[in-house]
Design an enzyme around this catalytic site. Sequence first.
Site, PDB file in Angstrom:
ATOM      1  N   TYR A  52      17.091  29.460   7.115  1.00 30.19           N
ATOM      2  CA  TYR A  52      15.952  30.124   7.763  1.00 30.19           C
ATOM      3  C   TYR A  52      16.175  30.282   9.257  1.00 30.19           C
ATOM      4  O   TYR A  52      16.645  29.367   9.936  1.00 30.19           O
ATOM      5  CB  TYR A  52      14.678  29.305   7.567  1.00 30.19           C
ATOM      6  CG  TYR A  52      14.039  29.475   6.206  1.00 30.19           C
ATOM      7  CD1 TYR A  52      13.644  30.741   5.758  1.00 30.19           C
ATOM      8  CD2 TYR A  52      13.816  28.379   5.392  1.00 30.19           C
ATOM      9  CE1 TYR A  52      13.036  30.881   4.510  1.00 30.19           C
ATOM     10  CE2 TYR A  52      13.218  28.515   4.159  1.00 30.19           C
ATOM     11  CZ  TYR A  52      12.824  29.780   3.722  1.00 30.19           C
ATOM     12  OH  TYR A  52      12.235  29.909   2.497  1.00 30.19           O
ATOM     13  N   MET A  92      12.246  23.544   2.469  1.00 31.81           N
ATOM     14  CA  MET A  92      11.368  22.688   1.671  1.00 31.81           C
ATOM     15  C   MET A  92      12.151  21.902   0.615  1.00 31.81           C
ATOM     16  O   MET A  92      11.917  20.709   0.415  1.00 31.81           O
ATOM     17  CB  MET A  92      10.287  23.533   0.982  1.00 31.81           C
ATOM     18  CG  MET A  92       9.256  22.706   0.238  1.00 31.81           C
ATOM     19  SD  MET A  92       8.078  23.696  -0.697  1.00 31.81           S
ATOM     20  CE  MET A  92       7.208  24.543   0.609  1.00 31.81           C
ATOM     21  N   ARG A 135     -10.230  -0.929  14.847  1.00 31.49           N
ATOM     22  CA  ARG A 135     -10.035  -0.094  13.666  1.00 31.49           C
ATOM     23  C   ARG A 135     -11.017  -0.646  12.640  1.00 31.49           C
ATOM     24  O   ARG A 135     -12.211  -0.468  12.812  1.00 31.49           O
ATOM     25  CB  ARG A 135      -8.561  -0.151  13.231  1.00 31.49           C
ATOM     26  CG  ARG A 135      -8.144   1.009  12.371  1.00 31.49           C
ATOM     27  CD  ARG A 135      -6.648   1.028  12.110  1.00 31.49           C
ATOM     28  NE  ARG A 135      -6.165  -0.161  11.398  1.00 31.49           N
ATOM     29  CZ  ARG A 135      -4.953  -0.269  10.857  1.00 31.49           C
ATOM     30  NH1 ARG A 135      -4.102   0.737  10.933  1.00 31.49           N
ATOM     31  NH2 ARG A 135      -4.581  -1.357  10.236  1.00 31.49           N
ATOM     32  N   LYS A 178       0.841  -1.204   0.000  1.00 35.91           N
ATOM     33  CA  LYS A 178       0.000   0.000   0.000  1.00 35.91           C
ATOM     34  C   LYS A 178       0.876   1.254   0.000  1.00 35.91           C
ATOM     35  O   LYS A 178       2.081   1.161   0.273  1.00 35.91           O
ATOM     36  CB  LYS A 178      -0.916  -0.034   1.221  1.00 35.91           C
ATOM     37  CG  LYS A 178      -0.150  -0.092   2.536  1.00 35.91           C
ATOM     38  CD  LYS A 178      -1.004  -0.621   3.679  1.00 35.91           C
ATOM     39  CE  LYS A 178      -0.188  -0.602   4.967  1.00 35.91           C
ATOM     40  NZ  LYS A 178      -0.905  -1.187   6.096  1.00 35.91           N
TER      41      LYS A 178
HETATM   42  C1  LIG Z   1      -0.054  -2.092   6.683  1.00 36.07           C
HETATM   43  C2  LIG Z   1      -0.608  -3.392   7.043  1.00 36.07           C
HETATM   44  C3  LIG Z   1       0.231  -4.516   7.176  1.00 36.07           C
HETATM   45  C4  LIG Z   1       1.728  -4.425   7.151  1.00 36.07           C
HETATM   46  O1  LIG Z   1       2.141  -3.934   8.408  1.00 36.07           O
HETATM   47  P1  LIG Z   1       3.695  -3.689   8.781  1.00 36.07           P
HETATM   48  O2  LIG Z   1       3.645  -3.203  10.180  1.00 36.07           O
HETATM   49  O3  LIG Z   1       4.178  -2.640   7.821  1.00 36.07           O
HETATM   50  O4  LIG Z   1       4.396  -4.969   8.608  1.00 36.07           O
HETATM   51  C5  LIG Z   1      -0.383  -5.745   7.376  1.00 36.07           C
HETATM   52  N1  LIG Z   1      -1.724  -5.855   7.478  1.00 36.07           N
HETATM   53  C6  LIG Z   1      -2.554  -4.794   7.397  1.00 36.07           C
HETATM   54  C7  LIG Z   1      -4.018  -4.987   7.547  1.00 36.07           C
HETATM   55  C8  LIG Z   1      -2.018  -3.521   7.194  1.00 36.07           C
HETATM   56  O5  LIG Z   1      -2.844  -2.466   7.145  1.00 36.07           O
END
Ligand SMILES: *Cc1c(COP(=O)(O)O)cnc(C)c1O
Length: 382
Positions: free
Chosen positions: A281, A329, A165, A74
């Site tokens: 800055y 930046m 969650r 992701k």
């Molecule tokens: C992001 C995520 C992972 C991976 O988690 P890490 O801590 O990066 O290994 C696994 N399962 C779900 C549902 C996630 O949202």
Amino acid sequence: MRSNSGSAWASKSIADPARTGAAGAGETARQALTLARMNANSPLCLRLDSEALVSNWRALDRMSGSAACGAAVKADGYGLGAEAVVRRLTEAGCRDFFVATWAEAERLRGLAPSLSVLHGVRAGDMAAALESDARPVLCTPEQVLRWKDAGGGPCDVMVDTGMNRLGISPEDAVSGLLDGLALETLISHLACADEDSPMNAVQRARFAALAGRTPARRMSLANSCGIALGSGFHFDLVRPGIALYGGALVPALAPVVRQVVQPRAEILQRRRVAAGESVGYNAIWRAEADTEVAILNIGYADGYFRAFSNSGAAFEHGRTLPVIGRVSMDLTAIRVDAAPHLAEGDRVDIDFALMDAARQSGMSPYELLTAMGQRYSRQWSE
Ligand SMILES: *Cc1c(COP(=O)(O)O)cnc(C)c1O
């Protein structure tokens, strides 16, 4: 800390528009060519270590015993580039990939043997989801009913075992709600896998209690740190993310996880700052004596945060060149008295050993990676 200089990053990854065939005729082709040239000449570079990425996946796969080892990709593969990550891990034998959204899934179409979308299906996602090869991770009763009503195909389901969650409740999971689904994987997620917390055992027990009581073909609980909690947490499939990309959040992962990401910046200007003058800055750094300074083309818009002001460093041939003044930046100043040969146009490695950088900046390794932004050319070693 280690500087990754050497020839492994020969700029082989630069796209050749003639070869990629991505461009159509006329204007598009010209644009593609211009972009490829700009990319080849990109002054800010993220060097990515293919071998380290694959080695990290293999190590996690070994630690997971008989469970399959997937990969969370992701947020564009935690900022590294999801497509490049999926190609390399697929070749290494990884099959199960996880993204957050359908847009992320679309970008990986045809690349991942198995792809799951963690946000599930909102009403507005249905057209894309029904037409996609990816599976939704259904995470509310509404999503489950929506998927059933539409005659959706294979899917995963998220069950909440205590993180509060996303996910349906364990009670709903065994209530018959899931009957009739082509349920590939029942998933839950650990809230405290990176800590020695009683929550881990509680979540594990709640999840294990669902075994054989849903139509799921497989069960999956562990993220990166969950793998290190031991075989009781592995079930059929593990889903590491951060550890693949160099984040060793628990001691058990430190010996096996290698650094994957190395930012490399270019000197835009070298100058001598006279004693008493300041740099940057708010003039938070002042020269006690005449000082040699180089200005780099990296800043907080590239994920090199203000927390590295007066505290980060660059490396050049084993020499440490401290950051001075405030990170801006798009620019950062370093001290280069120790490197008299460095000049405008030369490049230096940024000290970005992930866990050290996280400690130093007070940010998590997740935030550091996902904030790296779009201005880097991402160059993978072969
Ligand atoms: C992001 C995520 C992972 C991976 O988690 P890490 O801590 O990066 O290994 C696994 N399962 C779900 C549902 C996630 O949202």
